[in-house]
Design a protein around this motif. Sequence first.
Motif, short mmCIF file in Angstrom:
data_model
loop_
_atom_site.label_atom_id
_atom_site.label_comp_id
_atom_site.label_asym_id
_atom_site.label_seq_id
_atom_site.Cartn_x
_atom_site.Cartn_y
_atom_site.Cartn_z
N LYS A 14 1.73 -70.82 -55.31
CA LYS A 14 2.31 -70.52 -54.00
C LYS A 14 3.32 -71.59 -53.60
O LYS A 14 3.38 -72.66 -54.19
N VAL A 15 4.07 -71.25 -52.55
CA VAL A 15 5.06 -72.18 -52.00
C VAL A 15 4.59 -72.57 -50.61
O VAL A 15 4.14 -71.72 -49.84
N CYS A 16 4.68 -73.84 -50.28
CA CYS A 16 4.22 -74.34 -48.98
C CYS A 16 5.41 -74.62 -48.06
O CYS A 16 6.32 -75.35 -48.42
N GLN A 75 14.21 -80.87 -53.83
CA GLN A 75 14.17 -80.64 -55.28
C GLN A 75 12.82 -80.09 -55.74
O GLN A 75 12.70 -79.66 -56.88
N LEU A 76 11.80 -80.19 -54.90
CA LEU A 76 10.46 -79.80 -55.33
C LEU A 76 10.34 -78.28 -55.27
O LEU A 76 10.60 -77.68 -54.23
N PRO A 77 9.92 -77.64 -56.36
CA PRO A 77 9.98 -76.19 -56.43
C PRO A 77 8.97 -75.46 -55.53
O PRO A 77 9.23 -74.33 -55.12
N ASN A 78 7.85 -76.10 -55.19
CA ASN A 78 6.81 -75.38 -54.45
C ASN A 78 6.74 -75.78 -52.98
O ASN A 78 5.74 -75.52 -52.31
N LEU A 79 7.80 -76.41 -52.49
CA LEU A 79 7.89 -76.76 -51.07
C LEU A 79 9.15 -76.15 -50.51
O LEU A 79 10.17 -76.08 -51.18
N ARG A 80 9.07 -75.78 -49.22
CA ARG A 80 10.26 -75.26 -48.54
C ARG A 80 10.36 -75.95 -47.19
O ARG A 80 9.46 -75.83 -46.36
N ARG A 132 5.11 -84.69 -52.96
CA ARG A 132 4.86 -84.41 -54.38
C ARG A 132 3.47 -83.83 -54.59
O ARG A 132 3.28 -82.92 -55.39
N GLU A 133 2.50 -84.36 -53.86
CA GLU A 133 1.13 -83.87 -54.02
C GLU A 133 0.99 -82.44 -53.46
O GLU A 133 0.32 -81.60 -54.05
N ILE A 134 1.64 -82.16 -52.34
CA ILE A 134 1.61 -80.79 -51.79
C ILE A 134 2.27 -79.85 -52.80
O ILE A 134 1.75 -78.77 -53.11
N ASP A 135 3.39 -80.27 -53.35
CA ASP A 135 4.10 -79.46 -54.35
C ASP A 135 3.17 -79.16 -55.54
O ASP A 135 3.12 -78.03 -56.03
N ARG A 136 2.46 -80.18 -55.99
CA ARG A 136 1.59 -80.04 -57.16
C ARG A 136 0.44 -79.07 -56.85
O ARG A 136 0.16 -78.16 -57.63
#
Length: 228
Positions: free
Chosen positions: A116-118, A149-154, A105-109
């Motif tokens: 950007k996406v991580c 479900q997190l939008p900024n993580l892949r 969650r913190e990486i996503d935030r």
Amino acid sequence: MSIAENFAEIRTRIAEAARHAGRNPESVRLVAVSKTKPASDIAEARSCGQLIFGENYVQELVPKVKELPAEISWHFIGSLQSNKVRQIAGMVDLIHSVDRISLAREIDRQWGEIGKVCDILVQVNIAQEATKSGTSCEELIDLVRVIAQLPNLRIKGLMTMPPFFDDPEAARPFFRRLKELSGEIEAAGIPGVEMRELSMGMSGDFEAAIAEGATLVRVGSALFGSRG
Ligand SMILES: *Cc1c(COP(=O)(O)O)cnc(C)c1O
């Protein structure tokens, strides 16, 4: 042996291990683990054509990123505290060590903050060793579903660090298990989740890991010498 000679030898061994396993040598990428080593060693390795470097500590990574050429691809491979994620947002191309939802969650935030996406791997502690990070095999699929479900993580795959054995062959069942888990997740068909990377194998056991399907091997001391 010099750093250049070490890289030549390890690259040869990686290619031979891949061919021996009936795999394309280009399907295995070398992550040069440069923790505790000076920026000058990384610059030397870069001049041998090495592009991907793995670091374990935020306080070491940040100054190295500033000092060294921007074309270097940095991977974060160590255990990561949520309160340090902000310092490396956007600096690394892959985090190998995501093992809990709070960290994800913190990486996503933080990646979201910079638009950007991580790319990440989920770390699995197959032997359930108390001294190592990683989710358990049982909790893995649920963790993957939540992270998806997190939008900024892949999610790009899985990572593991088996127990230490003198005989690298003894690590093989752990590598094989990671590959099986990756197959199970793939079969679950979770939207947005890719299982293309298996990060496994270090200086002492990368050939066994390649035989079991590693796509990223994390090699430190065999390239840069022992860390003292
Ligand atoms: C230090 C480290 C490595 C490299 O280990 P060597 O035995 O020096 O090759 C690989 N992966 C992780 C997660 C590490 O912390």
